[in-house]
Design a protein around this motif. Sequence first.
Motif, PDB file in Angstrom:
ATOM      1  N   PHE A 121       0.832  -1.201   0.000  1.00  0.00           N
ATOM      2  CA  PHE A 121       0.000   0.000   0.000  1.00  0.00           C
ATOM      3  C   PHE A 121       0.864   1.247   0.000  1.00  0.00           C
ATOM      4  O   PHE A 121       0.573   2.246  -0.689  1.00  0.00           O
ATOM      5  N   GLU A 122       1.945   1.220   0.810  1.00  0.00           N
ATOM      6  CA  GLU A 122       2.826   2.379   0.860  1.00  0.00           C
ATOM      7  C   GLU A 122       3.479   2.626  -0.497  1.00  0.00           C
ATOM      8  O   GLU A 122       3.610   3.771  -0.939  1.00  0.00           O
ATOM      9  N   ARG A 123       3.910   1.574  -1.186  1.00  0.00           N
ATOM     10  CA  ARG A 123       4.524   1.758  -2.505  1.00  0.00           C
ATOM     11  C   ARG A 123       3.520   2.349  -3.491  1.00  0.00           C
ATOM     12  O   ARG A 123       3.850   3.241  -4.276  1.00  0.00           O
ATOM     13  N   ARG A 124       2.288   1.869  -3.470  1.00  0.00           N
ATOM     14  CA  ARG A 124       1.279   2.393  -4.396  1.00  0.00           C
ATOM     15  C   ARG A 124       0.919   3.837  -4.071  1.00  0.00           C
ATOM     16  O   ARG A 124       0.665   4.659  -4.974  1.00  0.00           O
ATOM     17  N   GLN A 125       0.888   4.159  -2.737  1.00  0.00           N
ATOM     18  CA  GLN A 125       0.598   5.546  -2.345  1.00  0.00           C
ATOM     19  C   GLN A 125       1.690   6.478  -2.836  1.00  0.00           C
ATOM     20  O   GLN A 125       1.428   7.587  -3.333  1.00  0.00           O
ATOM     21  N   LEU A 126       2.955   6.035  -2.707  1.00  0.00           N
ATOM     22  CA  LEU A 126       4.078   6.842  -3.167  1.00  0.00           C
ATOM     23  C   LEU A 126       4.026   7.054  -4.694  1.00  0.00           C
ATOM     24  O   LEU A 126       4.238   8.159  -5.200  1.00  0.00           O
ATOM     25  N   ALA A 127       3.703   5.984  -5.407  1.00  0.00           N
ATOM     26  CA  ALA A 127       3.587   6.115  -6.866  1.00  0.00           C
ATOM     27  C   ALA A 127       2.443   7.053  -7.241  1.00  0.00           C
ATOM     28  O   ALA A 127       2.553   7.856  -8.177  1.00  0.00           O
ATOM     29  N   PHE A 128       1.347   6.958  -6.491  1.00  0.00           N
ATOM     30  CA  PHE A 128       0.204   7.830  -6.771  1.00  0.00           C
ATOM     31  C   PHE A 128       0.570   9.291  -6.541  1.00  0.00           C
ATOM     32  O   PHE A 128       0.190  10.183  -7.318  1.00  0.00           O
ATOM     33  N   ASP A 129       1.315   9.554  -5.436  1.00  0.00           N
ATOM     34  CA  ASP A 129       1.742  10.929  -5.164  1.00  0.00           C
ATOM     35  C   ASP A 129       2.640  11.444  -6.277  1.00  0.00           C
ATOM     36  O   ASP A 129       2.534  12.612  -6.699  1.00  0.00           O
ATOM     37  N   TRP A 156       2.678  10.528  -9.452  1.00  0.00           N
ATOM     38  CA  TRP A 156       1.846  10.788 -10.642  1.00  0.00           C
ATOM     39  C   TRP A 156       1.009  12.054 -10.456  1.00  0.00           C
ATOM     40  O   TRP A 156       0.812  12.831 -11.396  1.00  0.00           O
ATOM     41  N   SER A 157       0.505  12.259  -9.221  1.00  0.00           N
ATOM     42  CA  SER A 157      -0.292  13.465  -8.966  1.00  0.00           C
ATOM     43  C   SER A 157       0.554  14.715  -9.144  1.00  0.00           C
ATOM     44  O   SER A 157       0.111  15.728  -9.700  1.00  0.00           O
ATOM     45  N   ALA A 158       1.802  14.663  -8.593  1.00  0.00           N
ATOM     46  CA  ALA A 158       2.681  15.829  -8.725  1.00  0.00           C
ATOM     47  C   ALA A 158       3.003  16.125 -10.187  1.00  0.00           C
ATOM     48  O   ALA A 158       3.132  17.284 -10.596  1.00  0.00           O
ATOM     49  N   ARG A 159       3.140  15.097 -11.018  1.00  0.00           N
ATOM     50  CA  ARG A 159       3.439  15.301 -12.452  1.00  0.00           C
ATOM     51  C   ARG A 159       2.207  15.684 -13.246  1.00  0.00           C
ATOM     52  O   ARG A 159       2.307  16.297 -14.311  1.00  0.00           O
ATOM     53  N   LEU A 160       1.025  15.330 -12.741  1.00  0.00           N
ATOM     54  CA  LEU A 160      -0.201  15.563 -13.523  1.00  0.00           C
ATOM     55  C   LEU A 160      -0.581  17.033 -13.562  1.00  0.00           C
ATOM     56  O   LEU A 160      -1.065  17.531 -14.577  1.00  0.00           O
ATOM     57  N   SER A 161      -0.403  17.736 -12.452  1.00  0.00           N
ATOM     58  CA  SER A 161      -0.835  19.140 -12.404  1.00  0.00           C
ATOM     59  C   SER A 161      -0.092  19.988 -13.437  1.00  0.00           C
ATOM     60  O   SER A 161      -0.720  20.716 -14.222  1.00  0.00           O
TER      61      SER A 161
END
Length: 540
Positions: free
Chosen positions: A389-397, A399-404
């Motif tokens: 879960f921690e690895r997926r949360q980190l990946a999600f963060d 992607w979110s930072a790159r998406l904006s």
Amino acid sequence: MDMFEDTAPGPGNAPEYSVSELSGAVKRVIEGEFGLVRVRGEIGRVSRPASGHLYFDLKDDRSVIAAISWKGQVARMQVRPEEGMEVVATGRMTTFPGQSKYQLIVDDVAPAGAGALMAMLEKRRAALQAEGLFDPARKQAIPYLPGVIGVITSPSGAVIRDILHRLRDRFPRHVLIWPVAVQGQACAPEVSAAIRGFNAMPAGGPVPRPDVIIVARGGGSLEDLWGFNEEIVVRAAAESRIPLISAVGHETDTTLIDYAADLRAPTPTAAAELAVPVRLDLLATVADLAARQGRAVGYGVERRGQRLRDLSRALPRPDAMTGAAQQRLDHATAKLGGALGLLVSAKRGGFERVAGLMRPELLLGLVARRGEAVKSQTSRLHDRAERGFERRQLAFDNWSARLSPALAGLLRRSDDQIARGKERVLQAGERLERAQARRMADLKRQLEERDRMRLTLGYDETLKRGFAVIRGDGQVMTSRAEAAKAVQLEAQFHDGRLALGQGQMVDLGSTAPVAAPAKPAPTRPRKAKPEDDSGQGSLL
């Protein structure tokens, strides 16, 4: 001065001719002396241009005459001229002033005897054989019992009746007749077209495709059968994918189609016999074969039955063959009861040893050990799930930072594209308005030009130039005779109309009558002008 001086005209007094006059005189002399001639000779150079005319030479061992046949004459010829043929040409002599030569206009060509025809036939046969058109390997087998038979022959002769009668007697089949001319100029093209037409029929189409083709004609002379020696007929027969039977002439007649056909019949009647078997003979043969088959089957069954009886006598008795086996079975059955008892005792001892080991304390210990193992596995699984879960949360963060920034850039590009699109739309609107204005100006200018042309060509402008339109009883008068018959006349000018009456003129453009002009003093009668050839009279 010599009184006996020669006064005969010299060369300077001879009449002069132009080139055309001299050529015409020579042409009249030659055509008058040789209006219709028959010339025998060998055909030399042959030329067939696209115009359809035929140019060739007639020659012997010392001289050559140029000959020509026009397109219509060529179509009527029974025999087409070929190089090397010895012929008798019928025609008329004429000249060709354009080249200062004389030539023979040929109406018809006939071979110079049967020997020439046979020589030409043999030459053609050798040439076609060299191409392989008569090769036996090309020939196809005739079907034993065709369902559909195609017959190419004349529909009005006795040949077709003989073929149909023979087919009806032997084995009735479905027959397709392709009517053709069997002699003359039209024979060769019609026969070749019929062979290719039968081959072009699709299998399973509305008209059944023949299984075999018969080309038939009755007997005749070599000239009558010549159409079946033409190259187009031989090639069509050799190219036929449907088996073809040639039945041209009597048994002694031979044509080139006989060599190219898959089978040659001596007569048309024999062709029908070769195409189908005799139905009654076939039925008798089938019945005989059925009887022989029944006898053979009965004989075979009888032989096998006798063989079975012979073999059964050689076999031993059943009780002798099964006695030993029955005895072994009885012995095994007697020992089976004791063996089963021993087996049960051994199984029971083994069960009791295992049952002694299965005490409650052992079971509780086993349950406790399995519970500890389950807890350990559950703890490891929980830790693994948290790390995932921690690895997926980190990946999600990430992607979110790159998406904006990417979304912001996309919006900026979209705004730029929208702005450029608006600018292009405005430019296109301006161009459309300018084009529409130019188009309206052009249309207005064309309309004004056409209106000026209408006014210029209209009869109102003609009236302004001093002309008038005369109407009688409401109709336009085009001649003095028509005007004389009218009851009421009126004249139309560019500024109004006047009624032409007795003693007064009425202005139809207004309601007030106009006084007639005073009668002029009598003058000397003037000679009436002749009427115009166009039929229009004069009011003067």
